[in-house]
Design an enzyme around this catalytic site. Sequence first.
Site, PDB file in Angstrom:
ATOM      1  CD  GLU A  90      96.284  23.904 -19.689  1.00 42.62           C
ATOM      2  OE1 GLU A  90      95.140  23.671 -20.305  1.00 42.62           O
ATOM      3  OE2 GLU A  90      96.259  24.534 -18.340  1.00 42.62           O
ATOM      4  NE  ARG A 100      90.143  35.360 -12.619  1.00 46.69           N
ATOM      5  CZ  ARG A 100      90.836  35.652 -11.497  1.00 46.69           C
ATOM      6  NH1 ARG A 100      90.675  36.644 -10.621  1.00 46.69           N
ATOM      7  NH2 ARG A 100      92.128  35.208 -11.360  1.00 46.69           N
ATOM      8  CB  CYS A 153      99.403  30.654 -18.965  1.00 51.83           C
ATOM      9  SG  CYS A 153     100.270  30.803 -17.392  1.00 51.83           S
ATOM     10  CG  HIS A 179      97.878  26.286 -16.109  1.00 52.12           C
ATOM     11  ND1 HIS A 179      97.352  26.441 -17.235  1.00 52.12           N
ATOM     12  CD2 HIS A 179      98.539  27.669 -15.586  1.00 52.12           C
ATOM     13  CE1 HIS A 179      97.424  27.559 -17.391  1.00 52.12           C
ATOM     14  NE2 HIS A 179      98.236  28.551 -16.644  1.00 52.12           N
TER      15      HIS A 179
HETATM   16  N1  PCA Z   1      99.889  31.744 -14.685  1.00 59.80           N
HETATM   17  C1  PCA Z   1      99.168  32.803 -15.236  1.00 59.80           C
HETATM   18  C2  PCA Z   1     100.095  33.571 -16.007  1.00 59.80           C
HETATM   19  C3  PCA Z   1     101.412  33.776 -15.288  1.00 59.80           C
HETATM   20  C4  PCA Z   1     101.181  32.237 -14.399  1.00 59.80           C
HETATM   21  O1  PCA Z   1     101.964  31.465 -13.893  1.00 59.80           O
HETATM   22  C5  PCA Z   1      98.217  32.134 -16.256  1.00 59.80           C
HETATM   23  O2  PCA Z   1      97.727  31.113 -15.819  1.00 59.80           O
HETATM   24  O3  PCA Z   1      97.841  32.827 -17.233  1.00 59.80           O
END
Ligand code: PCA
Length: 215
Positions: A90, A100, A153, A179
């Site tokens: 990111e 959502r 996140c 991610h």
């Molecule tokens: N993914 C979510 C929150 C926790 C996770 O592992 C997100 O992308 O916000």
Amino acid sequence: MANADVSSLLLTGFDAFGETRETGHAANPSWLAARLLDGEEIGGRKVVAARLPTVFGTAWETLERLIEQHRPALILCVGLAGGRSALSIERVAINLMDARIPDNAGHQPKDEPIVSGAPAAYFSSLPVRNMLQAVVAAGLPAELSQSAGTFVCNHVFYRLMHRLANDPALASTRGGFVHVPFLPEQGSPSLALASVVQGLRILLASAVADGQPVR
Ligand code: PCA
């Protein structure tokens, strides 16, 4: 003691949330991978892995305590992004909550700032381009991502970068977010746990080796 392990790398994952939690595919690959790296030495620094709850506010408070406790040189937070096919490094955190689905405490903020009056966004302070190249060179799928979403996140990522930008005591601490895809048993596209672990290892090594953020 603030300086007790000044050279640690703080690596966090999240607990299960949303659909994966309800369908019994309970584990979040971000935490499964992070915990496998706990205690490992990477680039001369020791990895401290920790799990954050998928709850607005509480997740950041947990991370904040870990930062106070360990005073890490570098913080890499990891989360699951179902639907993505590669390790997503990111680049930017935005000052917005727009959920959502409810978080694990039932909160579902919409159209709300994370910190009122604070900047719209912060860039990762990790060398994202070099990290990408290192993972791709190892034959693993990776990409740069321009959005960490608007859920928990992104919230943790934004609060982290806001704190690093404003706390002089953390002026030399760097932070960022990655991610990861579903595990094969959770959905498609997916990435095997061993590849996620190896990818995170390479991401940390390249972030430590290259001190400069690259936007
Ligand atoms: N993914 C979510 C929150 C926790 C996770 O592992 C997100 O992308 O916000």
